[in-house]
Design a protein around this motif. Structure first.
Motif, PDB file in Angstrom:
ATOM      1  N   LEU A 187       0.824  -1.205   0.000  1.00 33.29           N
ATOM      2  CA  LEU A 187       0.000   0.000   0.000  1.00 33.29           C
ATOM      3  C   LEU A 187       0.864   1.263   0.000  1.00 33.29           C
ATOM      4  CD1 LEU A 187      -2.869   0.946  -0.119  1.00 33.29           C
ATOM      5  CD2 LEU A 187      -2.957   0.929   2.380  1.00 33.29           C
ATOM      6  N   ALA A 188       2.026   1.201   0.671  1.00 36.21           N
ATOM      7  CA  ALA A 188       2.937   2.348   0.678  1.00 36.21           C
ATOM      8  C   ALA A 188       3.408   2.653  -0.739  1.00 36.21           C
ATOM      9  CB  ALA A 188       4.127   2.069   1.586  1.00 36.21           C
ATOM     10  N   GLY A 189       3.753   1.609  -1.494  1.00 40.96           N
ATOM     11  CA  GLY A 189       4.197   1.818  -2.878  1.00 40.96           C
ATOM     12  C   GLY A 189       3.095   2.355  -3.750  1.00 40.96           C
ATOM     13  N   ALA A 190       1.855   1.814  -3.569  1.00 42.82           N
ATOM     14  CA  ALA A 190       0.737   2.249  -4.402  1.00 42.82           C
ATOM     15  C   ALA A 190       0.332   3.683  -4.094  1.00 42.82           C
ATOM     16  CB  ALA A 190      -0.451   1.306  -4.199  1.00 42.82           C
ATOM     17  N   THR A 191       0.300   4.069  -2.815  1.00 43.88           N
ATOM     18  CA  THR A 191      -0.101   5.441  -2.463  1.00 43.88           C
ATOM     19  C   THR A 191       0.971   6.445  -2.858  1.00 43.88           C
ATOM     20  OG1 THR A 191       0.732   5.053  -0.214  1.00 43.88           O
ATOM     21  CG2 THR A 191      -1.631   4.775  -0.573  1.00 43.88           C
ATOM     22  N   LYS A 192       2.227   6.014  -2.855  1.00 49.81           N
ATOM     23  CA  LYS A 192       3.298   6.923  -3.290  1.00 49.81           C
ATOM     24  C   LYS A 192       3.089   7.326  -4.740  1.00 49.81           C
ATOM     25  CE  LYS A 192       8.316   7.328  -3.684  1.00 49.81           C
ATOM     26  NZ  LYS A 192       9.623   6.635  -3.522  1.00 49.81           N
ATOM     27  N   GLN A 193       2.640   6.390  -5.576  1.00 55.67           N
ATOM     28  CA  GLN A 193       2.364   6.706  -6.977  1.00 55.67           C
ATOM     29  C   GLN A 193       1.154   7.630  -7.095  1.00 55.67           C
ATOM     30  OE1 GLN A 193       1.958   2.983  -9.145  1.00 55.67           O
ATOM     31  NE2 GLN A 193       3.242   2.024  -7.600  1.00 55.67           N
ATOM     32  N   ARG A 194       0.087   7.294  -6.378  1.00 59.67           N
ATOM     33  CA  ARG A 194      -1.167   8.024  -6.523  1.00 59.67           C
ATOM     34  C   ARG A 194      -1.125   9.421  -5.892  1.00 59.67           C
ATOM     35  NH1 ARG A 194      -4.738   6.397 -10.335  1.00 59.67           N
ATOM     36  NH2 ARG A 194      -4.347   4.196 -10.690  1.00 59.67           N
ATOM     37  N   LEU A 195      -0.286   9.585  -4.855  1.00 62.76           N
ATOM     38  CA  LEU A 195      -0.244  10.873  -4.153  1.00 62.76           C
ATOM     39  C   LEU A 195       1.028  11.650  -4.492  1.00 62.76           C
ATOM     40  CD1 LEU A 195      -1.563   9.732  -0.661  1.00 62.76           C
ATOM     41  CD2 LEU A 195      -2.860  10.717  -2.542  1.00 62.76           C
ATOM     42  N   PHE A 196       1.596  11.409  -5.699  1.00 65.18           N
ATOM     43  CA  PHE A 196       2.784  12.130  -6.167  1.00 65.18           C
ATOM     44  C   PHE A 196       3.917  12.106  -5.147  1.00 65.18           C
ATOM     45  CE2 PHE A 196      -0.637  14.042  -8.693  1.00 65.18           C
ATOM     46  CZ  PHE A 196      -0.122  13.839  -9.956  1.00 65.18           C
ATOM     47  N   GLY A 197       4.224  10.909  -4.697  1.00 67.26           N
ATOM     48  CA  GLY A 197       5.375  10.752  -3.815  1.00 67.26           C
ATOM     49  C   GLY A 197       5.050  10.818  -2.335  1.00 67.26           C
ATOM     50  N   ARG A 198       3.844  11.296  -1.998  1.00 66.72           N
ATOM     51  CA  ARG A 198       3.496  11.368  -0.571  1.00 66.72           C
ATOM     52  C   ARG A 198       2.950  10.019  -0.105  1.00 66.72           C
ATOM     53  NH1 ARG A 198      -0.742  14.151   0.272  1.00 66.72           N
ATOM     54  NH2 ARG A 198      -1.328  14.821  -1.824  1.00 66.72           N
ATOM     55  N   ARG A 199       3.481   9.509   1.008  1.00 68.57           N
ATOM     56  CA  ARG A 199       3.036   8.230   1.553  1.00 68.57           C
ATOM     57  C   ARG A 199       2.069   8.397   2.725  1.00 68.57           C
ATOM     58  NH1 ARG A 199       6.564   3.592   0.606  1.00 68.57           N
ATOM     59  NH2 ARG A 199       8.198   4.125  -0.869  1.00 68.57           N
ATOM     60  N   LYS A 200       2.154   9.518   3.444  1.00 73.90           N
ATOM     61  CA  LYS A 200       1.358   9.707   4.643  1.00 73.90           C
ATOM     62  C   LYS A 200      -0.108   9.904   4.283  1.00 73.90           C
ATOM     63  CE  LYS A 200       1.217  12.241   8.995  1.00 73.90           C
ATOM     64  NZ  LYS A 200       1.812  13.326   9.805  1.00 73.90           N
ATOM     65  N   ILE A 201      -0.994   9.196   5.000  1.00 69.49           N
ATOM     66  CA  ILE A 201      -2.431   9.279   4.758  1.00 69.49           C
ATOM     67  C   ILE A 201      -3.071   9.931   5.974  1.00 69.49           C
ATOM     68  CG2 ILE A 201      -4.520   7.974   4.226  1.00 69.49           C
ATOM     69  CD1 ILE A 201      -2.628   5.716   3.252  1.00 69.49           C
ATOM     70  N   ALA A 202      -3.819  10.989   5.771  1.00 70.16           N
ATOM     71  CA  ALA A 202      -4.424  11.732   6.873  1.00 70.16           C
ATOM     72  C   ALA A 202      -5.413  10.856   7.644  1.00 70.16           C
ATOM     73  CB  ALA A 202      -5.139  12.972   6.333  1.00 70.16           C
ATOM     74  N   ALA A 203      -5.497  11.069   8.965  1.00 72.40           N
ATOM     75  CA  ALA A 203      -6.380  10.280   9.824  1.00 72.40           C
ATOM     76  C   ALA A 203      -7.833  10.323   9.381  1.00 72.40           C
ATOM     77  CB  ALA A 203      -6.236  10.739  11.276  1.00 72.40           C
ATOM     78  N   PRO A 204      -8.392  11.528   9.030  1.00 75.30           N
ATOM     79  CA  PRO A 204      -9.794  11.560   8.573  1.00 75.30           C
ATOM     80  C   PRO A 204     -10.015  10.718   7.321  1.00 75.30           C
ATOM     81  CG  PRO A 204      -9.025  13.768   9.131  1.00 75.30           C
ATOM     82  CD  PRO A 204      -7.816  12.893   9.126  1.00 75.30           C
ATOM     83  N   VAL A 205      -9.000  10.691   6.419  1.00 80.88           N
ATOM     84  CA  VAL A 205      -9.118   9.896   5.199  1.00 80.88           C
ATOM     85  C   VAL A 205      -9.154   8.407   5.542  1.00 80.88           C
ATOM     86  CG1 VAL A 205      -7.977   9.265   3.030  1.00 80.88           C
ATOM     87  CG2 VAL A 205      -8.018  11.658   3.775  1.00 80.88           C
ATOM     88  N   ARG A 206      -8.288   7.996   6.462  1.00 85.67           N
ATOM     89  CA  ARG A 206      -8.269   6.597   6.901  1.00 85.67           C
ATOM     90  C   ARG A 206      -9.637   6.186   7.455  1.00 85.67           C
ATOM     91  NH1 ARG A 206      -2.822   4.501   9.872  1.00 85.67           N
ATOM     92  NH2 ARG A 206      -1.286   5.225   8.369  1.00 85.67           N
ATOM     93  N   GLN A 207     -10.177   7.048   8.349  1.00 87.20           N
ATOM     94  CA  GLN A 207     -11.448   6.721   8.986  1.00 87.20           C
ATOM     95  C   GLN A 207     -12.573   6.624   7.968  1.00 87.20           C
ATOM     96  OE1 GLN A 207     -11.822   5.830  12.148  1.00 87.20           O
ATOM     97  NE2 GLN A 207     -13.967   5.405  11.675  1.00 87.20           N
ATOM     98  N   LYS A 208     -12.591   7.581   7.029  1.00 80.81           N
ATOM     99  CA  LYS A 208     -13.628   7.578   6.006  1.00 80.81           C
ATOM    100  C   LYS A 208     -13.531   6.330   5.130  1.00 80.81           C
ATOM    101  CE  LYS A 208     -16.960   9.395   3.527  1.00 80.81           C
ATOM    102  NZ  LYS A 208     -18.348   9.455   4.053  1.00 80.81           N
ATOM    103  N   LEU A 209     -12.309   5.946   4.766  1.00 77.92           N
ATOM    104  CA  LEU A 209     -12.111   4.761   3.935  1.00 77.92           C
ATOM    105  C   LEU A 209     -12.568   3.497   4.662  1.00 77.92           C
ATOM    106  CD1 LEU A 209     -11.030   3.479   1.350  1.00 77.92           C
ATOM    107  CD2 LEU A 209      -8.769   3.399   2.416  1.00 77.92           C
TER     108      LEU A 209
END
Length: 724
Positions: free
Chosen positions: A510-532
């Motif tokens: 997931l770290a590799g996939a989010t790095k691609q989708r978020l233009f190099g950013r790996r950190k996922i905000a807490a509200p986004v995690r909860q919503k997902l």
């Protein structure tokens, strides 16, 4: 006279009226041991059940209420208490009528409601398969049985009447119900000491599963009984005279013929025809005390030659369910083997009524208390896996292993006796001592000699388990663990390890996939995690990562959802995919496909398979041609540069069929630092033979060196690596 095997009742119970049937039961069997107040309450339960079932009929055409009356009648033969009989009359009202548990509590008390609820099936839950539903229903009954064993006694009486009236069912249902009864209910009846019920259930199951075999053996028994009736009476009189001549005055002798099913089992086990069996009759000698049991044993052995290896002392060492008796087989005066059981009156009563005897046989004897304790302890041990696994079908399969009564008796270093199913190993014993002992065991000392964990246990063995904190269960342990307790704990440990490995892999994917989708950013905000998590219906982030690691959810799909939920939804071009580094030791969620057996140095690709996580193939493997058309199911992977482990590779070797050819190939493999894991031999054309090897290699260079060495052997025509 000799009592025959249990009568197989195929009657249809069409009483003139349910009212007459219940009054006959109350005035007859029940009035002999219950008070009038208890009889009145039983009659009120009948009225409630009759009203609830009114209008319902069984497959046989009879009014449904006759079924619970017959179940109560069967329980009355054991002189069960009034609360059990009331529950028997009501046992189907929750499942089959609008009546509720709260109504039963209000009318008859919470204890009766708990019994009825325990027997009732789960009607509110939908299951994927009939097997899963039956397994979950059975587990529910066992859990209720752990609180009150009368739940299972009622259920067994219910199943016994259903089997007696099974002829009205279609053939496929007869066979399915009989198979389940033979595998589950008959062994439980036997383990609870309800031997008469167990024998009748077994014979009924045999009748419906193999009607022609049942008919043939029954006919053979009838023919033999006509010729041997007088002989058997002479045997019984001979035993009687022998005991009287030894000045034993107060005793009784019962005779019993083996059941059709038990004769069939003996024919199969010993691979003999019916005519070759000589011990189809047995005798039971009933005396007043334990001392007299052993005295009678000596008298019988003095008068008749005992058969070696056919003596068992269940008085000094009772069976797990509390059953006690001396068993011996002697060579009779007329040339036949005679099975003799010797027990006290109390032991005989408990042997006939099983655990039900503890409700009606009042005794201050410590042996009775011990028998009751053993029966309950067996039940708790039996139920232990029910608390350890969430999979009801898996629990039921484990349960079948522990239900069959053959046992071995082994000793702890302190001299305590442990009863284990026959076929148990030192590993099973370790888990029987304690779960932690099993988890960390490394070996055993059996009779003071070192032994491995797969070693089979025998009667009388003294077993000491060797442990180490650095030892943990492996999948290989499942190959020689027999008991449900051991297998359940091993599986649970391995499942937990799988989750931990999947969690680690899921994080990386997931770290590799989010790095691609978020233009190099790996950190996922807490509200986004909860919503997902809310959208996916998951409770925590670890659960999501485990699903990704096991291949149940695709990392790229999850990354897309994260991107959409993040502030400033991204619509730009996705960065180039970054390859995942395969280190060769990720654990169970990363597996290496057996079809192409990739090794370091091969060009590889990863595919996601539900339940297996990431599966690594060679890039040219023909089995992933279709998968490659779905990019979201594939992942770029590459080998770590510092791998230090062996991988398996497949080789096809064609060689001349001459003496020593295989030895030369095996030597070439061994001399080049490899092991042979598997070999298959195939016929070829003429004198050429093909051998398929699975060998250990470190990388492509190592594999090439092995292939060259094999080809240089004097009798090899061709060696190729096999893929696909």
């Amino acid at each position: 006279m000799i009592n025959g095997s249990p009568t197989i009742s195929r009657r249809r119970f069409f009483s003139p009226s349910p009212e007459k049937a219940i009054r006959t039961l109350c005035k007859g069997k029940l009035a002999a041991y219950l008070s009038q107040d208890a009889l009145d309450e039983i009659y009120q339960a009948f009225l409630f059940a009759e009203q609830a079932h009114r209008g319902q009929v069984r497959k046989s055409g009879e009014h449904y209420i006759h079924h619970p009356i017959e179940v109560a009648d069967t329980l009355a033969e054991l002189q069960m208490d009034s609360r059990t009989l009331i529950a028997a009359l009501l046992h189907d009202v929750i499942e089959d009528t609008p009546a509720t548990k709260s109504e039963i509590i209000k009318r008859f008390g919470e204890d009766v409601a708990l019994l009825v609820d325990g027997v009732s099936k789960i009607g509110q839950i939908q299951f994927d398969t009939r097997e899963q539903a039956e397994a979950e229903n059975f587990r529910k009954m066992l859990m209720a049985m752990s609180e009150d064993v009368r739940v299972m006694i009622i259920k067994l009486a219910d199943r016994l009447h259903n089997m007696r009236t099974l002829e009205s069912m279609e053939t496929t249902k007869q066979k399915r119900i009989s198979k389940q009864t033979l595998e589950i209910y008959a062994p439980i009846a036997e383990r609870l000491g309800l031997y008469h019920w167990a024998r009748e259930l077994q014979d009924l199951c045999f009748l419906y599963m193999y009607p022609k075999r049942h008919a043939a053996i029954s006919k053979a028994i009838e023919q033999r009984e006509g010729n041997r009736k007088l002989i058997v009476e002479k045997l019984q009189k001979s035993l009687h005279d022998t005991l009287e001549n030894a000045n034993l005055l107060d005793f009784s002798i019962k005779g019993r013929r083996k059941t059709v099913f038990s004769i069939y089992k003996k024919m199969i086990k010993k691979r003999r025809s019916f005519e070759e069996l000589h011990d189809i009759y047995g005798f039971r000698i009933i005396v007043n005390s334990v001392d007299e049991c052993y005295r009678v044993l000596g008298i019988v052995h003095n008068a008749y030659k005992p058969i070696p290896g056919r003596f068992a002392d269940y008085v000094a060492i009772p069976k797990a369910n509390g059953y006690q008796s001396l068993h011996t087989v002697v060579f009779g005066p007329l040339g036949d083997n005679i099975e003799v059981q010797i027990r006290t009156k109390e032991m005989d009563h408990i042997a006939e009524a099983g655990v039900a005897a503890h409700w009606i046989y009042k005794s201050d004897d410590s042996q009775s208390d011990n028998s009751n304790h053993l029966a309950r302890q067996w039940l708790l041990d039996l139920l232990d896996p029910a608390h350890q696994t969430g999979n009801a079908v898996e629990f039921l399969e484990h349960l079948k292993t522990d239900l069959y009564p053959d046992e071995v008796y082994v000793f702890t270093p302190k001299g305590d006796i442990k009863k284990m199913p026959r076929g148990s190993t030192a590993l099973d014993f370790a888990y029987a001592v304690h779960t932690d002992v099993g988890t960390h065991c490394t070996g055993a000392r059996i009779n003071r000699a070192l032994a491995s964990l797969p070693t089979l246990l025998n009667n009388g063995d003294s077993v000491e388990i060797i442990t180490s904190k650095s030892s943990w269960p492996t999948t290989a342990w499942l190959n020689y663990a027999v008991t449900a307790k051991a297998r359940t704990h091993i599986r649970n440990y391995l499942k937990q390890q799988t989750k931990e490995d999947a969690l680690k892999l899921g994080k990386r994917l997931l770290a590799g996939a989010t790095k691609q989708r978020l233009f190099g950013r790996r950190k996922i905000a807490a509200p986004v995690r909860q919503k997902l998590l809310e959208e996916l219906g998951l409770e925590n982030w670890s659960e999501l990562l485990i699903d990704v690691g096991l291949g149940k959810r695709l990392p790229d799909m999850i990354a897309r959802q994260i991107a959409q939920l993040s502030e400033g939804e991204l619509e730009g071009k996705v960065l180039g995919q970054e390859a995942l580094v395969i280190r060769g030791s990720e654990g169970l969620p990363v597996t290496y496909s057996r079809c192409c057996s990739p090794v370091p140095g091969d060009s590889i690709i990863g595919t996601f398979t539900a339940g297996h996580g990431l599966v690594v193939h060679t890039s040219d493997c023909p089995n992933i041609a279709e998968l490659r058309k779905q990019p979201e199911n594939c992942l770029m992977v590459e080998w770590d540069e510092n791998l230090d482990r062996f991988f398996q590779a497949k080789l096809q070797v064609k060689l001349n069929h001459v003496t020593g050819a295989f030895a030369e190939v095996a030597m070439a493999i061994a001399e080049n630092g490899s092991n042979i894991n598997h070999v298959d031999l195939h016929d070829g054309s003429g004198e050429i033979r093909q051998m398929d090897f699975v060998v250990d290699v470190k990388d492509r260079v190592h594999l090439a060196r092995i292939m060259k060495a094999i080809y240089r052997s004097g009798h090899v025509n061709k060696v190729t690596r096999h893929k696909g």
